[in-house]
Write an enzyme that holds these catalytic residues in place. Structure first.
Site, short mmCIF file in Angstrom:
data_model
loop_
_atom_site.label_atom_id
_atom_site.label_comp_id
_atom_site.label_asym_id
_atom_site.label_seq_id
_atom_site.Cartn_x
_atom_site.Cartn_y
_atom_site.Cartn_z
N LYS A 202 0.86 -1.18 0.00
CA LYS A 202 0.00 0.00 0.00
C LYS A 202 0.89 1.23 0.00
O LYS A 202 1.74 1.40 0.87
CB LYS A 202 -0.91 0.00 1.23
N LYS A 254 -2.30 -1.69 -3.73
CA LYS A 254 -3.16 -0.52 -3.68
C LYS A 254 -2.35 0.76 -3.78
O LYS A 254 -1.35 0.86 -3.07
CB LYS A 254 -3.92 -0.54 -2.36
C1 PBG Z 1 -6.74 3.80 5.54
C2 PBG Z 1 -7.35 3.58 4.20
C3 PBG Z 1 -7.31 4.48 3.15
C4 PBG Z 1 -7.98 3.89 2.09
C5 PBG Z 1 -8.41 2.65 2.51
N1 PBG Z 1 -7.99 2.47 3.81
C6 PBG Z 1 -6.79 5.86 3.12
C7 PBG Z 1 -5.39 6.11 3.42
O1 PBG Z 1 -4.60 5.18 3.64
O2 PBG Z 1 -5.06 7.27 3.49
C8 PBG Z 1 -8.17 4.52 0.76
C9 PBG Z 1 -9.25 3.97 -0.10
C10 PBG Z 1 -9.51 4.79 -1.30
O3 PBG Z 1 -8.87 5.82 -1.55
O4 PBG Z 1 -10.43 4.41 -2.04
N2 PBG Z 1 -6.85 2.79 6.43
#
Ligand code: PBG
Length: 333
Positions: A202, A254
């Site tokens: 991520k 992601k």
């Molecule tokens: C944080 C989380 C995020 C998303 C999913 N879980 C945001 C981040 O890490 O700042 C983003 C999902 C999306 O942008 O569709 N736990």
């Protein structure tokens, strides 16, 4: 021209193209992402994600019903608490009657095992500062997210989600050691059957922008000390390897579209199912361009999702799941 090979022969008509298509989308490959918010009495549209809503518990159950009717087999739930319930620890995340657990329980009561209920296992929606875990000071006096305290909180949250009826927990906080600790915590409470979808690779991405709107995030600053640097590829293989060793049942990359190379490599290397998350910014860009008439919405949505499948995703987290499942049932691809 005297040619033996004419690749165009296999493109001559739709039926011919269909029989040779290498990649297909199926409703069951797509995970519908949904938001449930405390303290509202009607669903609220998310301004930067037109067509997506923060749901009440009741409208959440309806949205899951629509997904199931379209053939979607899995939903991923995020909770949006009242501002008054946020604190430095994010303790509303594991409260039995916290909004996310109420949402999970309502969906479970209505659908049981007919839909796989996945819950986001992270604290950023629940902390007053918007970070993915409690803060501490490092030895230079810089404020950082406390790895081990965050992991301990994720364990409590995961157990509470399993208790509420989640089939899958999905730690998305990028803390070191989170998968092993959550596995152990679930097993100790008798939840050996609850799976872990690890957000393995991520990235600290600007593509998450609209999501901050969606969950009413309080974040100032960024997550660069825990999420990966977009410049790095190899690091994703390490993160995935560690998550596999720690017991991840599924792994994820992601965002999706700007990281298809990473997805391909993780897919080639992983011994468990691989997911990709088409994130809020990917959704918002398509919607904005389509609303202006600059792109063909349906074609571009299908092309983006097909590209993510082609790059190696077995499963795709997407805000389009229900809608696209409907299109697929109508024979489009
Ligand atoms: C944080 C989380 C995020 C998303 C999913 N879980 C945001 C981040 O890490 O700042 C983003 C999902 C999306 O942008 O569709 N736990």
């Amino acid at each position: 021209m005297d040619l033996i090979r004419r690749p165009r022969r296999l493109r001559t008509n739709p039926a011919m193209r269909d029989i040779v298509a290498e990649t297909r989308l199926h409703p069951e490959d797509m995970i519908q992402v949904l938001f449930v918010r405390d303290g509202i009495d009607a669903p609220q549209e998310i301004p930067s994600m037109p067509g997506q809503h923060q749901h009440t518990v009741e409208s959440l159950v309806r949205a899951v019903g629509e997904a199931v009717a379209a053939g979607v087999r899995c939903i991923d739930l995020f909770g949006v608490p009242l501002d008054a319930d946020k604190d430095a620890e994010g303790s509303a995340a594991w409260a039995e009657d916290g909004i996310l657990n109420r949402g999970i329980r309502a969906v479970h009561d209505e659908f049981g095992d007919d839909v796989v209920i996945m819950a986001d296992t992270c604290l950023d929606e629940f902390t007053s500062h918007g970070h993915c875990g409690p803060l501490t000071q490092n030895r230079f006096g810089t404020t950082v997210v406390d790895n081990d305290a965050s992991v301990a909180a994720y364990c409590r949250m995961a157990v509470s989600q399993a208790r509420a009826g989640a089939h899958v927990v999905s730690p998305s906080g990028m803390m070191d050691g989170q998968i092993a600790a959550i596995r152990q915590a679930l097993d100790e409470e008798g939840f050996e059957e609850v799976s872990i979808m690890a957000y393995s690779a991520k990235y600290a991405s600007a593509f998450f922008g609209p999501f901050r709107d969606a969950v009413g995030s309080s974040l100032q600053g960024d997550r660069k000390t825990y999420q990966q640097d977009p410049a790095n590829r190899r690091e994703s293989l390490l993160e995935t390897q560690l998550d596999l060793e720690e017991g991840a049942d599924m792994v994820m990359v992601k965002p999706a579209m700007a990281y298809l190379d990473v997805l391909r490599e993780v897919a080639d290397f992983s011994s468990v199912p691989v997911a990709a998350y088409q994130v809020s910014g990917e959704y918002a860009m398509i919607e904005a361009a389509a609303a202006n008439g600059w792109v063909d919405r349906e074609r571009i949505v299908l092309e983006a999702l097909t590209g993510i499948r082609r790059a190696g995703a077995d499963l795709i987290f997407t805000y389009y799941a229900t809608e696209v499942a409907g299109w697929l049932r109508a024979g489009r691809r």
